[in-house]
Motif scaffolding. Sequence first.
Motif, PDB file in Angstrom:
ATOM      1  N   ASN A  30       0.867  -1.172   0.625  1.00 56.32           N
ATOM      2  CA  ASN A  30      -0.132   0.352  -0.175  1.00 56.32           C
ATOM      3  C   ASN A  30       0.786   1.389  -0.065  1.00 56.32           C
ATOM      4  N   GLY A  31       1.768   1.731  -1.068  1.00 55.92           N
ATOM      5  CA  GLY A  31       2.544   2.570  -1.281  1.00 55.92           C
ATOM      6  C   GLY A  31       3.775   2.291  -0.450  1.00 55.92           C
ATOM      7  N   ASP A  68       2.875   9.420  -8.364  1.00 54.61           N
ATOM      8  CA  ASP A  68       1.346   9.213  -7.543  1.00 54.61           C
ATOM      9  C   ASP A  68       1.302   8.106  -7.339  1.00 54.61           C
ATOM     10  N   SER A  69       1.457   7.097  -8.395  1.00 50.18           N
ATOM     11  CA  SER A  69       1.722   5.477  -8.448  1.00 50.18           C
ATOM     12  C   SER A  69       1.506   5.047  -6.926  1.00 50.18           C
TER      13      SER A  69
END
Length: 1538
Positions: A448-449, A456-457
């Motif tokens: 998750n990031g 941004d992705s």
Amino acid sequence: MKRSTTKPPPEIEKWTEEDVHQWLMTQVKVHEPCADRFFEEEVSGDSLVFYKKTDILDLGIKHGPAVKIISYLERLKEGSQHASQFPAYVENWTKEQVNQWLLQHVKIYSKYAERLQEEDVSGDCLVCFKKQDLLDLDVKSGPAVKILAELRQLNEKPEPTLQPIPHTSTDQQATPKPIQPEESLAKAITIQQADKMVGQMSENIHLPFKRTSEKEEILQTKTEVLVSKRKETVAATLPNIPKITVEIQKTLDDLLKEDLKRFHFSLLQYTNSTCKPIPRGKLEGKDTMDTAKLLTEHYGSNEALKVTPEVLKEIGQCDLACNLEKTMGQLKQQCHSKEALKKEANQGDKLKNLLTCGGNSLDNYDRFVVVVNKSSPDQVQNLQFLSKLKLFCVLDYDPESAAKGGLCYSYSESRVANRHTPSQYQGQTETVIKNLNLYKQTSWVFCNGRHDLDSDSNRELDYKNWLRKSCRDVEQLISFICNPEVLLQGRSLIIFLLLSPVDTEKDPIFDTYKSFLKHTEEKNIITICDSQSTYEKWRELIQDKCDYDIDPLSIFELTLSEVNGTVMALGPFNQSSERLLPSPDSSAVVLKQKDEDLMIALDILCLNQCKNIYNENSQEFHDFRIKVEEEFYRGGKVKWWNFYFCDKDTEKPFIKRDKYENVKTIIRSQRTHSKNACVLLNLFHHPGCGGTTLAMHVMWDLRQEFRCAVLKDNTLPKDEVATQVRKLVKLESEKPSPVLLLVDDSQESNNHYDLVNCIRKAIEDFSNTHMDDVQNCKVIILNCVRSHSPKEQYRQDNSTQCQYITASLTPEEQKEFEKKLKELEETHEKPENFYTFMIMKSNFDKDYVDDLARNMLGSFDFSTKEAQLFAFLALLNTFVAESAISLSLCEDFLGLKVIRWKEDSVLDRMKPYSNFLIIDTDEEWGGYKVIKILHHTIACACLEELEKSHYLKVSDIAMEILHCDLFFSVGVVKHRFMHSIQRMLIERQRKKAGDEREPFSPFIDKINNQQGRQTVQEIFVRASSRFETRASIPQALARYLYNDCDFPEALKWAEKAKNIKENPYTVDTIAQVHKSHLKSNIQREKQEATHNPEDLNTNMILANDAIKAFKRAQELANTEVVPEEEAADDVSDDYSRRSYNVYGYVGVLEIAFLIFEILGRLPFIEESDPMKKKYLQSFLQKSIPITRVYKDDNEINNRYVEIIKEHELFIVNLKPQVKETFELLDCYFTYIKGNNSEFDSKNHRTVCALFKKYVNLFCTTPEGIKTERQNNPNLNLKMDIEERRLCLEMNQADTFVGVLQHLDKHAEEIERVTECYAFLQQQQQFINKKQKTKETINYILSNIVLYLLNPKSKHVKSYKYLSDLLLKTLQDVGLRYPFPDPYYLALLLLWPSPTQENTEIGTYVTAIRNSTRKYLSKLFQKRSTVAKLYLGKEEGLKRLISKPNLDKSFLPKMPRDALAQLWRNGDIFKETAIISRLHRVSGTIEQGELFANYGKLKIPVRPALIGGIRTGFSTEKVSFYLGFAINGPLAYDIQHEN
């Protein structure tokens, strides 16, 4: 399909978001949460019209409803009505009933039915499905078509009976739940709301929805819908709410509306608590459920049970208060009992038991998977234990983890973590494993990031967006991890490490837990929490949502510091001192764990290997030693421990083979005396005679002098291995250290030469910077080559850098084995059962091994699974080197349930055969366990005994393997087994003499000799059905058949191979079938006395087909780039992948000369008759048509002429085609750097032999020319010209490359050639311009070559004359001449010198590169060019020095092979004989490009060896020797000035 018959509105684009919502609810009739997703994402009509299925899936809506919505939307846009196409009962099926129908009536695989159920495919969705929708759900084409066909047939059949399916898997409930309560509720809501909306619709038939014009009303409608939804779904979610909250809500439900208001009022005034009263705003308008949840959240569960009764009593509801207190007492009792259980458990011991299965070592699990959420820097300090676990991957939900202070960052300081995303786990299992380095390095997956990457992705997503964008990737990742082909269940452990609270089910980490439960049992997952409060919330969530109590598998009372200490104290124990490597000046350096992680290809041997790991006075160490020694002497691979034990006990040394000292001496000698940066030492050995053990013994004893490593992964690209070896050379030291690398070559391949070149290139730059320490900047490869004829290969190697050992002991070695047996009798029970040791002790006595096999197989019964498995192993281990079957596959075959940590269960089941079996590990694929027979000779003897005493032939065993479906399903482990079977069928051994291979594999050869063709063909046909995507099986069958002269059947299988995969090898097989057929026909016709013209017709057709196939194969060879992994999977057995350079061209020549031979035996153009031969020449040269050839007028001759006329175009084009092919092959053998392979040498010999035939057929003898002159006195000049050209052609000097080849021939030949060209120069008025230019260019080159061979020849022209002639020619041809020849001459004659500067030379360098790119690119594509001439120190023609001239300085003192090796690796330029004669050119490297500098003139030059220029685009001054290749100047021995 039954649908609303109301005509859809004509203008969808005008719909509001509310209209779309109502349309979905009333007409499409999806569940309300689906419709709400459209509302939440603000989907109005003008957006809806553009929606595709993928857009709906992106909303987080499952496949079933998505297909239904799209189907309705398409009808809506068409303006058509929905008509029923299926029985009404189908659309009423729930998704469970669809599942039942698919399994019980359609009878598809359960995985497909489960996939549809997971995607909410109910009956009303299924009727909307098309084939592509099923394919999108990973349903294969066959089942998809079947499902749709069965669905259509329901109209013609009675309603099927559907039986509930009992749930037996561990991750489902024991009782079936055909309809979920939530779904029933949702359907009820949908129906109720639909009824209301249908009533609204009936009021206005033209508009589907009743619209309001005022904004407030729209908002009010939206609010009412959502509030209604929430209230109506409360009941459905009740079972998932904590029990205390439910009990409070049940109590409050008994209050009247006014009483609930009074309860709220009193609650606001309640002060008998440490907590502040609930704020008024939070209680405003709350129903009973909201109030109950608010109480437990605000006060906590326990205190909420106290507050609620007290407030009830205040408002006079004493009965309700008493009932709640009674229930509360029961709940508290349950809580207390559980608390007591917790306190009774010793959490430290519990953690040890969970991680070690009751032992003391983490080795009980093969791999660990860790799932972790957000952490703080304080927590990270206490998580060092992760670096001790054998982590397969970490699923990290902390986007800050890779930043400083994060967990990934901290782990990466001591270990290697490859940072991945979940999407990288998609694709073929083997490809993912290889690409991500799984098993070899930890995969750290950011779920998750990842905030250290600024895009941004990589931003962290809230739960809603994570569910929509990332959830599916994570589910696929978990499915991959839990695949038993990746991690075996029971042998891997999943750890949820919760470092921060999980407060709600709407948390990605909770979804991750549920995903794991779909694929594995609960007992394979443990939880470690940083606090008890975090644990209680997590446990409560899982208890309520998954109906499972995780308490027995959870750790929550230990601090992270205590967890860390407990795990770090577990075995296996690392050395108390660091692992050490030797370093220059008798020093040592520490090998860090992270550095070792990076060198994944190497198993590094340290100075202090095996030290300080055990208390060597303990019973544990004694037991360990007994076990390791027993495994080795039984037949296991030797381990460093075996040498360590013998070193510790000096009275019981390790047996030294007689070649031990020889190998050791050669290695030391090569380090001291060899000028090569990388040296290859081949050790040829019979299978199972101790070759690898000898090599490792030598390494063990040289570990003080070399940094030693074993190449443990042969699948890695060679350049990557070279990079890791280079790292080992210079690790932790400014000075280099020599490396000894052991390579085990089990397939007699030539890959080690590629490895040598890659390593040499990798350390060239490094050695250049350490010229004072060249001796240490060296890598010696000890290559153990398994061979069935090691002595013969040793002789062929013709090098001082090789040794061999055979399956035969010297008398001294036999004494050593006798002595060792007595030692073993002192420490081991029954050492006579150490069969591998005993076989060697018996001097590989065949009678001893045969007796073993006979005694073991006395009661063999092939009908039992155990006997079958043993026979399979005997077959594979006999015919395929290093073959084995995975332990898990054996368990599946025997029907054993996987028993955790009990790998011996297979051996127990396999008794009595288990005495011959041993369990090993496959390091290349994650170290999974495999089973094999102890020794190659035992496998062979068992196979012979099965055949002799039990009448079981190898073909019977092979057919049994091919019959078993289990072995041929998808999976990494099964793929490895399948690959072994494939090798057994097609892998051919080298012939004892030469580099060629036998026609068939030993396995096929044995069957062919025993049972003949029918059985061989049956096996190949069966194998072909198993290996449907592998072209090599039908290809091998085609080869077998054409060798057996069944050409039609061979062609059928060759075509099948080509249809599977068209590549140079499969197409070449077709050509070989035609060629063999043609040769067979020729042989037969020679033996027959009569002539049959129809044979000629057949042969012409065959020849034409063969030439087409050879041309196509060559075309593919010129253009196709085969990926390394693909080549490894589907190895052609005809040629090595790197060898198919020009064989298509050679094949074309061979067929052409077979045609010439056939024509030369025809009665009227017989080659043996000089007059008739002239007719043949004239016809083939297109001088006369076949009809003008004199012949007897008879039926046979007339039919021959008819057939030749039919094929005339094909036949008369052969001669120019042959000529062109000879020129092309001349270029190849002259300009291209050879790989010194037997294959290239064979091609060269073939071409030379064919050229002699060409000369004999087409080049008229001097006597013939003299006769021709006498017959035509008026054509003397023309005859003179023709005579010179024939002379040139006969001497292979009518082409530029042919003239250049004369550098290797006698001066007399080139003198005659130059004389011919001089004559043609004088007759240029009779020659066309194109021919004139070509002959002028060749004339200049012939003068240069003649000067280099005989500078005093009267035919040699001066340097000035040749230069002027060349300049004139260059003016004529310009810069776009199609061939590089004139520009090559420009380099030779116009290259700048100290006294002469030619500013145009750069232009000619560009021109030569352009022309070779067009003319010779297909030859250069996979090979590099070689210089035939070099720049010397003199002026004029004297400065050109040929390679043969340089070679004379070394021959015959040095063997040609050794000299060729010096040229290949560039070490020749370190020799004085070269340095004294060649001119060293000054130059620069700029922007990665190399230039030769002459004043202000900069000329582009290419480095001759890859790696000659450093990376990094550094501008450097350099110097080098210059060679002239056909594609431009080459720089050799590039030296940096600094």
